[in-house]
Motif scaffolding. Structure first.
Motif, PDB file in Angstrom:
ATOM      1  N   LEU A  38      45.350  18.995  50.593  1.00  0.00           N
ATOM      2  CA  LEU A  38      45.535  19.383  49.194  1.00  0.00           C
ATOM      3  C   LEU A  38      47.014  19.313  48.824  1.00  0.00           C
ATOM      4  O   LEU A  38      47.392  18.776  47.777  1.00  0.00           O
ATOM      5  N   ALA A  39      47.866  19.863  49.687  1.00  0.00           N
ATOM      6  CA  ALA A  39      49.302  19.930  49.393  1.00  0.00           C
ATOM      7  C   ALA A  39      49.907  18.550  49.195  1.00  0.00           C
ATOM      8  O   ALA A  39      50.790  18.360  48.355  1.00  0.00           O
ATOM      9  N   TYR A  40      49.445  17.578  49.962  1.00  0.00           N
ATOM     10  CA  TYR A  40      49.979  16.223  49.842  1.00  0.00           C
ATOM     11  C   TYR A  40      49.105  15.327  48.963  1.00  0.00           C
ATOM     12  O   TYR A  40      49.308  14.115  48.919  1.00  0.00           O
ATOM     13  N   GLY A  41      48.176  15.941  48.245  1.00  0.00           N
ATOM     14  CA  GLY A  41      47.322  15.175  47.340  1.00  0.00           C
ATOM     15  C   GLY A  41      47.873  15.085  45.938  1.00  0.00           C
ATOM     16  O   GLY A  41      47.195  14.610  45.031  1.00  0.00           O
ATOM     17  N   THR A  42      49.102  15.543  45.754  1.00  0.00           N
ATOM     18  CA  THR A  42      49.695  15.514  44.425  1.00  0.00           C
ATOM     19  C   THR A  42      51.083  14.915  44.483  1.00  0.00           C
ATOM     20  O   THR A  42      51.785  15.035  45.488  1.00  0.00           O
ATOM     21  N   ASP A  43      51.464  14.210  43.426  1.00  0.00           N
ATOM     22  CA  ASP A  43      52.852  13.799  43.233  1.00  0.00           C
ATOM     23  C   ASP A  43      53.228  14.192  41.802  1.00  0.00           C
ATOM     24  O   ASP A  43      52.595  15.067  41.221  1.00  0.00           O
ATOM     25  N   ALA A  44      54.230  13.569  41.236  1.00  0.00           N
ATOM     26  CA  ALA A  44      54.670  13.975  39.897  1.00  0.00           C
ATOM     27  C   ALA A  44      53.851  13.322  38.788  1.00  0.00           C
ATOM     28  O   ALA A  44      54.157  13.525  37.617  1.00  0.00           O
ATOM     29  N   SER A  45      52.849  12.564  39.149  1.00  0.00           N
ATOM     30  CA  SER A  45      52.041  11.863  38.150  1.00  0.00           C
ATOM     31  C   SER A  45      50.886  12.737  37.678  1.00  0.00           C
ATOM     32  O   SER A  45      50.760  13.898  38.069  1.00  0.00           O
ATOM     33  N   CYS A  46      50.002  12.149  36.876  1.00  0.00           N
ATOM     34  CA  CYS A  46      48.843  12.881  36.361  1.00  0.00           C
ATOM     35  C   CYS A  46      47.612  12.688  37.239  1.00  0.00           C
ATOM     36  O   CYS A  46      46.496  12.998  36.813  1.00  0.00           O
ATOM     37  N   TYR A  47      47.805  12.200  38.473  1.00  0.00           N
ATOM     38  CA  TYR A  47      46.680  11.905  39.354  1.00  0.00           C
ATOM     39  C   TYR A  47      46.663  12.827  40.564  1.00  0.00           C
ATOM     40  O   TYR A  47      47.706  13.314  41.009  1.00  0.00           O
ATOM     41  N   ARG A  48      45.469  13.055  41.091  1.00  0.00           N
ATOM     42  CA  ARG A  48      45.335  13.730  42.373  1.00  0.00           C
ATOM     43  C   ARG A  48      44.282  13.012  43.200  1.00  0.00           C
ATOM     44  O   ARG A  48      43.144  12.833  42.766  1.00  0.00           O
ATOM     45  N   LEU A  49      44.688  12.592  44.385  1.00  0.00           N
ATOM     46  CA  LEU A  49      43.766  12.061  45.378  1.00  0.00           C
ATOM     47  C   LEU A  49      44.023  12.801  46.675  1.00  0.00           C
ATOM     48  O   LEU A  49      45.171  12.936  47.101  1.00  0.00           O
ATOM     49  N   MET A  50      42.989  13.296  47.301  1.00  0.00           N
ATOM     50  CA  MET A  50      43.154  14.069  48.517  1.00  0.00           C
ATOM     51  C   MET A  50      43.083  13.132  49.723  1.00  0.00           C
ATOM     52  O   MET A  50      42.044  12.515  49.980  1.00  0.00           O
ATOM     53  N   PRO A  51      44.181  12.985  50.472  1.00  0.00           N
ATOM     54  CA  PRO A  51      44.122  12.138  51.667  1.00  0.00           C
ATOM     55  C   PRO A  51      43.209  12.758  52.722  1.00  0.00           C
ATOM     56  O   PRO A  51      43.073  13.984  52.800  1.00  0.00           O
ATOM     57  N   LYS A  52      42.603  11.913  53.519  1.00  0.00           N
ATOM     58  CA  LYS A  52      41.791  12.418  54.627  1.00  0.00           C
ATOM     59  C   LYS A  52      42.664  12.801  55.811  1.00  0.00           C
ATOM     60  O   LYS A  52      42.348  13.732  56.544  1.00  0.00           O
ATOM     61  N   ILE A  53      43.760  12.078  55.961  1.00  0.00           N
ATOM     62  CA  ILE A  53      44.689  12.355  57.056  1.00  0.00           C
ATOM     63  C   ILE A  53      46.113  12.225  56.520  1.00  0.00           C
ATOM     64  O   ILE A  53      46.436  11.253  55.837  1.00  0.00           O
ATOM     65  N   VAL A  54      46.960  13.197  56.822  1.00  0.00           N
ATOM     66  CA  VAL A  54      48.377  13.139  56.487  1.00  0.00           C
ATOM     67  C   VAL A  54      49.162  13.070  57.794  1.00  0.00           C
ATOM     68  O   VAL A  54      48.916  13.857  58.711  1.00  0.00           O
ATOM     69  N   ILE A  55      50.090  12.121  57.865  1.00  0.00           N
ATOM     70  CA  ILE A  55      50.908  11.969  59.068  1.00  0.00           C
ATOM     71  C   ILE A  55      52.369  12.033  58.663  1.00  0.00           C
ATOM     72  O   ILE A  55      52.818  11.272  57.805  1.00  0.00           O
ATOM     73  N   LYS A  56      53.120  12.941  59.281  1.00  0.00           N
ATOM     74  CA  LYS A  56      54.563  12.989  59.072  1.00  0.00           C
ATOM     75  C   LYS A  56      55.222  12.112  60.144  1.00  0.00           C
ATOM     76  O   LYS A  56      55.361  12.520  61.290  1.00  0.00           O
ATOM     77  N   SER A  57      55.590  10.921  59.732  1.00  0.00           N
ATOM     78  CA  SER A  57      56.152   9.959  60.684  1.00  0.00           C
ATOM     79  C   SER A  57      57.645  10.204  60.868  1.00  0.00           C
ATOM     80  O   SER A  57      58.311  10.750  59.989  1.00  0.00           O
ATOM     81  N   GLU A  58      58.166   9.749  62.006  1.00  0.00           N
ATOM     82  CA  GLU A  58      59.586   9.938  62.277  1.00  0.00           C
ATOM     83  C   GLU A  58      60.257   8.705  62.873  1.00  0.00           C
ATOM     84  O   GLU A  58      61.444   8.762  63.183  1.00  0.00           O
ATOM     85  N   SER A  59      59.517   7.602  63.041  1.00  0.00           N
ATOM     86  CA  SER A  59      60.145   6.425  63.631  1.00  0.00           C
ATOM     87  C   SER A  59      59.371   5.172  63.258  1.00  0.00           C
ATOM     88  O   SER A  59      58.188   5.229  62.881  1.00  0.00           O
ATOM     89  N   GLU A  60      60.046   4.029  63.389  1.00  0.00           N
ATOM     90  CA  GLU A  60      59.390   2.741  63.174  1.00  0.00           C
ATOM     91  C   GLU A  60      58.238   2.549  64.156  1.00  0.00           C
ATOM     92  O   GLU A  60      57.196   1.986  63.797  1.00  0.00           O
ATOM     93  N   ALA A  61      58.442   2.988  65.390  1.00  0.00           N
ATOM     94  CA  ALA A  61      57.394   2.814  66.399  1.00  0.00           C
ATOM     95  C   ALA A  61      56.124   3.532  65.962  1.00  0.00           C
ATOM     96  O   ALA A  61      55.010   3.008  66.133  1.00  0.00           O
ATOM     97  N   GLU A  62      56.269   4.720  65.380  1.00  0.00           N
ATOM     98  CA  GLU A  62      55.093   5.440  64.899  1.00  0.00           C
ATOM     99  C   GLU A  62      54.433   4.711  63.741  1.00  0.00           C
ATOM    100  O   GLU A  62      53.196   4.615  63.677  1.00  0.00           O
ATOM    101  N   VAL A  63      55.234   4.188  62.815  1.00  0.00           N
ATOM    102  CA  VAL A  63      54.674   3.446  61.684  1.00  0.00           C
ATOM    103  C   VAL A  63      53.907   2.223  62.187  1.00  0.00           C
ATOM    104  O   VAL A  63      52.817   1.915  61.694  1.00  0.00           O
ATOM    105  N   ARG A  64      54.473   1.531  63.161  1.00  0.00           N
ATOM    106  CA  ARG A  64      53.795   0.350  63.716  1.00  0.00           C
ATOM    107  C   ARG A  64      52.464   0.750  64.349  1.00  0.00           C
ATOM    108  O   ARG A  64      51.452   0.049  64.180  1.00  0.00           O
ATOM    109  N   THR A  65      52.447   1.861  65.051  1.00  0.00           N
ATOM    110  CA  THR A  65      51.196   2.332  65.660  1.00  0.00           C
ATOM    111  C   THR A  65      50.168   2.670  64.587  1.00  0.00           C
ATOM    112  O   THR A  65      48.984   2.304  64.692  1.00  0.00           O
ATOM    113  N   ILE A  66      50.610   3.365  63.562  1.00  0.00           N
ATOM    114  CA  ILE A  66      49.699   3.736  62.468  1.00  0.00           C
ATOM    115  C   ILE A  66      49.112   2.495  61.820  1.00  0.00           C
ATOM    116  O   ILE A  66      47.894   2.416  61.580  1.00  0.00           O
ATOM    117  N   LEU A  67      49.966   1.518  61.523  1.00  0.00           N
ATOM    118  CA  LEU A  67      49.480   0.294  60.874  1.00  0.00           C
ATOM    119  C   LEU A  67      48.534  -0.480  61.785  1.00  0.00           C
ATOM    120  O   LEU A  67      47.526  -1.032  61.326  1.00  0.00           O
TER     121      LEU A  67
END
Length: 961
Positions: free
Chosen positions: A48-77
């Motif tokens: 819920l907390a990460y389902g909002t930005d400054a726009s008029c939309y809300r979409l609830m992600p199924k999974i939120v990941i706080k990434s910290e490196s390129e290696a993690e982003v590559r794994t996620i992708l």
């Protein structure tokens, strides 16, 4: 395996969410084999907390990941691609067009992405996506440089969003945005390949491995060049501000496919690649400015002036158009000239700014600009000012318009700020027709302002999405706006806010079939599976812009005016560990909605998680209010929640402690004495071990110990120095001063009251102490726990004692703790009392009786949150600079997160809030602040001893002779 949540860090993580099904469950299991569970979230509150930005939309992600490196982003992708699951990237979430929300996998690239490196004496700067724009400019300021993009959100927006939206702003126009000032990009493509266009080896390897992609980009360029009509259209549209769709100008502006690729990524909103690093060419930050607020009888006259000014951008830095409705929205605010209220119904204004390297150049610019537009009738003439206070007031008028509409809107309405550009020659017609559309669709509150030199207009309105009829009205209005801007005038539907979900259905309308087909091909080249931020920029859903609209249920006057912009988040000490102020408000809105709908199961889950994430880790420091455009203090919300949840037993305990405060502090000192005996015998290591064991058994009721833990104060010496001096002052040592003395590891182990007495004595002041000192308290310990009645009682007692001690206000009253000072300034009602912090008293009053000798060292200064809110940061810095040759205020450190006792009970909050401190203060010999408990955490996480600023003042002063 377990999944994480925004939950207590010292408790087991909850079981994997039953909400995850099929491919998402498989992805979740795979990703936890590589990433730590504490940074992977599936629980209802986190999503819920990460389902909002400054726009008029809300979409609830199924999974939120706080990434910290390129290696993690590559794994996620890699894992997402193997399961064909969409991935959206997010930095600060200040996006206005819905490009930072997802109902799939949301990857947050903020707190782990803070690398900043100034290059070539400030001519360039290398930045990771989590760096805030203002932080980059602060690093460049000593070189007289800045980054080119200057969005209004620069104090909150992060580089990831600034690059991916090709953000501009009031002054950068089309000449200094990211596209134009880009030196190089480092990115991760959808297939996991890392490309650094600034690294020759990386680029050479990419030319081999992705020769096909580069060849196809070359082929797209050839197609455009062969189509004169299309090429001319692209060139024409990028003469104005334009962030609708992909940056097709990259295919014309560059012949090298690697350069084309890099510039296509700019403004691509995370749909083509993940940007892990950007290097900018910086631009000059001129030290001198002048501004003029010029009023015109109507929009036509103002736009005539703007057309002329747009031909002289060499001397005109910015020109902001303000329509009559926007002026009306701020005309009753403090500092706004009364003249504005007398303007006619068709009036308009231009806020003009010019910048230069010298006062002489500014004077020449002012003369030239005034001459250019002198023949156009105005209401008040043209008057420039170089006075900082005056031109700051002008810009505050401009900046106050958006929040004014937000603050005054009806409950349950959404604030939308749209962003279009007309060809400059049609600006007046376009503005008048926009105003006609407001009237046609009954958006009577709408206002228009904008960066008029580029034909760029913002308009703000407040639709209500509570029912089908209102949504249909909004849909028809947006359709009419798009026809007006994109078709009738061939302007840009998005000038600087990015396409997002908001304008994705209208990209083809603006660009035409041929250009839109190119954009579809670009998307397919970079992201053949279509997993990167789907439906943003390119969509097949013509009603996407009216789906997933954000609910704004009424909760209460304290938070109903929140526009969920996210400006507050940069100030919050819990921003990297649990929730931000915006997210706390989102959660409370959701809980209010669930109460109405009767979804008790989900409500119970969110409430249970909110106890820790929303309440326990909120310091109630209120710094969020200083960044909030509508002035919301989310700490006040937490205080109200604590008051409402305090049990009868809790109220009774608070009342008992308030009535027996001296006994309570005596008990605390007995405990500290026992601990100090253990520490003296066992040393740091063994004491820490014992306390850790006790904490495991007793939980958060046992304070976390570190080597800077204070010792018990002895009987306080009420030092009556200079009692026959004509200069007298009432001194209130805080309860912390009366209870604590510094750790054995502190350089100066004197009780703080002795340090203060030493300084006052050198200045020739006699000290008067209030009677009943041991039982006096400013009320903060009670207020922070929600016991407002007990807090009010203590303030009333203290007020009476200070009135008596000060001879009914004849003598000034000084306090040695910044938190207590702020509490009394807010709580005391008798106007006779002259209350001030001891640091302010020394700086403003006692300094004339002292001789300062700056110590030859670099020291760190931390301004506690309460003093910062009271506007005392500059004063504390000035005092420190009188006492030391170099003073460092670490960047990005706001509230330290200790919050009186949170550092003892919830040390993870203090650790997170000070995560960047140690590196910044590594060259400092010592640090200084104005709160004893804050100094404990600062010392531990800074790696240098922090003590009260008066210790430094005492070291640097002598009596003036």
């Amino acid at each position: 395996m377990a999944t994480s949540s925004i939950h207590k860090t010292n408790t087991p993580t909850p079981p994997e969410s039953d909400m995850l099904q099929g491919a998402y469950r498989e992805f979740h299991q795979r990703i936890l084999e590589t990433l730590p569970a504490r940074r992977v979230f599936t629980d209802p509150l986190s999503t819920l907390a990460y389902g909002t930005d400054a726009s008029c939309y809300r979409l609830m992600p199924k999974i939120v990941i706080k990434s910290e490196s390129e290696a993690e982003v590559r794994t996620i992708l890699r894992e997402a691609a193997s399961l064909q699951l969409p991935v959206t990237f997010r930095a600060a979430g200040t996006s206005l067009s819905g490009q930072a929300v997802s109902d799939s996998i949301l990857v947050v690239a903020s707190h782990g992405w803070k690398t900043l490196q100034v290059l070539d004496d400030g001519l360039a700067i290398r930045l990771q996506p989590g760096v805030i724009g203002a932080e980059a400019n602060a690093a460049l300021l000593p070189f007289g440089r800045k980054i080119g993009p200057d969005p209004a959100t620069i104090n909150s927006a992060m580089i990831g969003g600034i690059v991916n939206n090709n953000s501009s702003g009031m002054c950068c126009g089309t000449a200094e945005n990211t596209y134009q000032t880009l030196k190089s990009l480092r990115m991760v493509l959808a297939d996991g390949t890392v490309l650094d266009t600034g690294d020759a080896a990386s680029a050479a390897a990419f030319r081999v491995s992705h020769a096909g992609l580069l060849a196809q980009l070359g082929a797209l360029r050839a197609r455009i060049l062969a189509d004169d009509t299309l090429a001319a259209r692209i060139r024409r549209k990028y003469k104005m501000k334009n962030t609708t769709g992909y940056s097709l100008n990259a295919l014309l502006d560059f012949a090298d496919p690697v350069d084309m690729l890099a510039h296509l990524i700019v403004g691509s909103e995370g749909t083509l690649a993940f940007v892990s690093e950007v290097t900018y060419h910086t631009v000059v930050e001129h030290p001198h400015k002048a501004s003029a607020l010029v009023f015109y009888p109507d929009i036509k006259a103002a736009c005539d002036a703007i057309q002329i000014l747009a031909q002289h951008k060499d001397v005109v830095s910015s020109a902001e158009l303000l329509d009559r409705a926007s002026l009306k929205s701020v005309e009753n605010k403090a500092g706004v000239p009364d003249f504005i209220k007398t303007l006619g119904p068709d009036a308009a204004a231009i806020l003009i700014e010019t910048r230069a390297a010298s006062p002489e150049a500014i004077a020449a610019n002012v003369a030239a600009i005034s001459g250019f537009i002198a023949h156009i009738r105005t209401e008040t003439g043209i008057r420039f000012t170089s006075n900082v206070a005056e031109y700051t007031q002008y810009w505050n008028i401009r900046k106050g318009m958006f929040p004014s509409v937000g603050a005054m809107r009806a409950a349950e309405t959404t604030v939308i700020i749209e962003d279009v550009a007309f060809p400059i020659e049609h600006l007046a017609e376009g503005t008048l027709k926009l105003q006609a559309l407001f009237r046609q669709f009954h958006y009577d509150e709408a206002i228009i302002f904008g960066h008029a030199l580029e034909g760029n207009l913002h308009f703000v309105f407040t639709p209500n999405f509570s029912g089908p009829a209102e949504i249909a009205r909004y849909e028809a209005f947006i359709e009419a706006v798009c026809q007006l801007v994109a078709v009738e005038y061939e302007g840009a539907l998005k000038a600087e806010h990015g396409t997002g979900r908001n304008m994705a259905p209208f990209v083809e309308m603006e660009w035409g079939p041929a250009a839109y087909r190119l954009m579809q091909e670009i998307k397919a080249l970079f992201d053949p599976q279509g997993i990167l931020n789907p439906d943003v920029i390119i969509t097949h859903d013509k009603l996407l812009h009216v789906r997933d609209l954000k609910p704004i249920p009424a909760v209460g006057p304290l938070i109903d005016k929140c526009i969920e912009c996210g400006f507050c988040e940069v100030m919050c000490p819990s921003r990297a560990i649990t929730l931000t102020p915006r997210q706390r408000i989102v959660a409370n809105r959701e809980m209010a909605l669930l109460e109405k709908t009767g979804d008790s199961g989900r409500l119970a889950e969110i409430r249970a998680a909110y106890q820790y994430a929303g309440d326990e880790t909120c310091t109630t420091c209120g710094l969020c209010e200083t960044a909030c455009p509508v002035g919301i203090n989310t700490g006040s919300l937490t205080s109200l929640i604590r008051q409402a949840s305090l049990s009868d037993v809790g109220w009774a305990v608070a009342d008992t402690l308030a009535d027996n405060f001296a006994s309570a502090t005596t008990g605390a000192k007995l405990g500290l004495k026992a601990l100090d005996v253990v520490h003296a015998v066992a040393g740091d290591g063994a004491t820490g071990g014992v306390m850790r064991v006790l904490r495991k058994v007793g939980g958060r009721h046992i304070p976390r110990w570190n080597r800077y833990f204070p010792r018990a104060a002895g009987k306080m010496k009420t030092l009556g120095v200079n009692m026959h001096s004509p200069r007298q002052v009432v001194y209130l040592p805080s309860c912390l001063t009366r209870t604590f003395v510094p750790s054995r590891h502190m350089p100066d182990q004197r009780p703080l009251n002795e340090v203060v007495a030493s300084v006052l004595g050198k200045a020739g002041y006699g000290i008067v102490y209030p009677d009943g000192l041991a039982n006096l308290c400013c009320g903060t310990p009670f207020k922070s726990k929600g016991a407002q009645d007990a807090a009010d009682k203590k303030v009333s007692e203290l007020e009476a004692a200070l009135l008596a001690a000060s001879d009914n206000g004849r003598l000034p009253v000084i306090i040695d703790n910044g938190v207590c000072t702020a509490a009394l300034l807010d709580g005391i009602r008798d106007p006779r009392l002259q209350v001030m912090d001891v640091t302010r008293f020394v700086h403003d009053v006692a300094a004339e009786h002292l001789s300062f000798t700056p110590q030859n060292e670099q020291v760190a200064l931390h301004v506690v949150c309460s003093m910062r809110k009271k506007g005392q940061a500059g004063l504390l810095n000035a005092l420190a600079r009188r006492c030391a040759t170099q003073v460092l205020e670490p960047k990005g450190i706001t509230c330290c997160g200790f919050a009186g006792d949170k550092g003892f009970s919830h040390p993870e909050l203090n650790e997170s809030a000070l995560s960047g401190l140690r590196l910044q203060v590594r060259d400092c010999g010592s640090g200084f602040s104005t709160s004893a408990t804050c100094e404990i955490g600062l010392s531990e996480h800074g790696g240098i001893p922090y003590q009260h600023l008066m210790v430094l003042v005492d070291r640097a002063t002598q009596a003036k002779r």
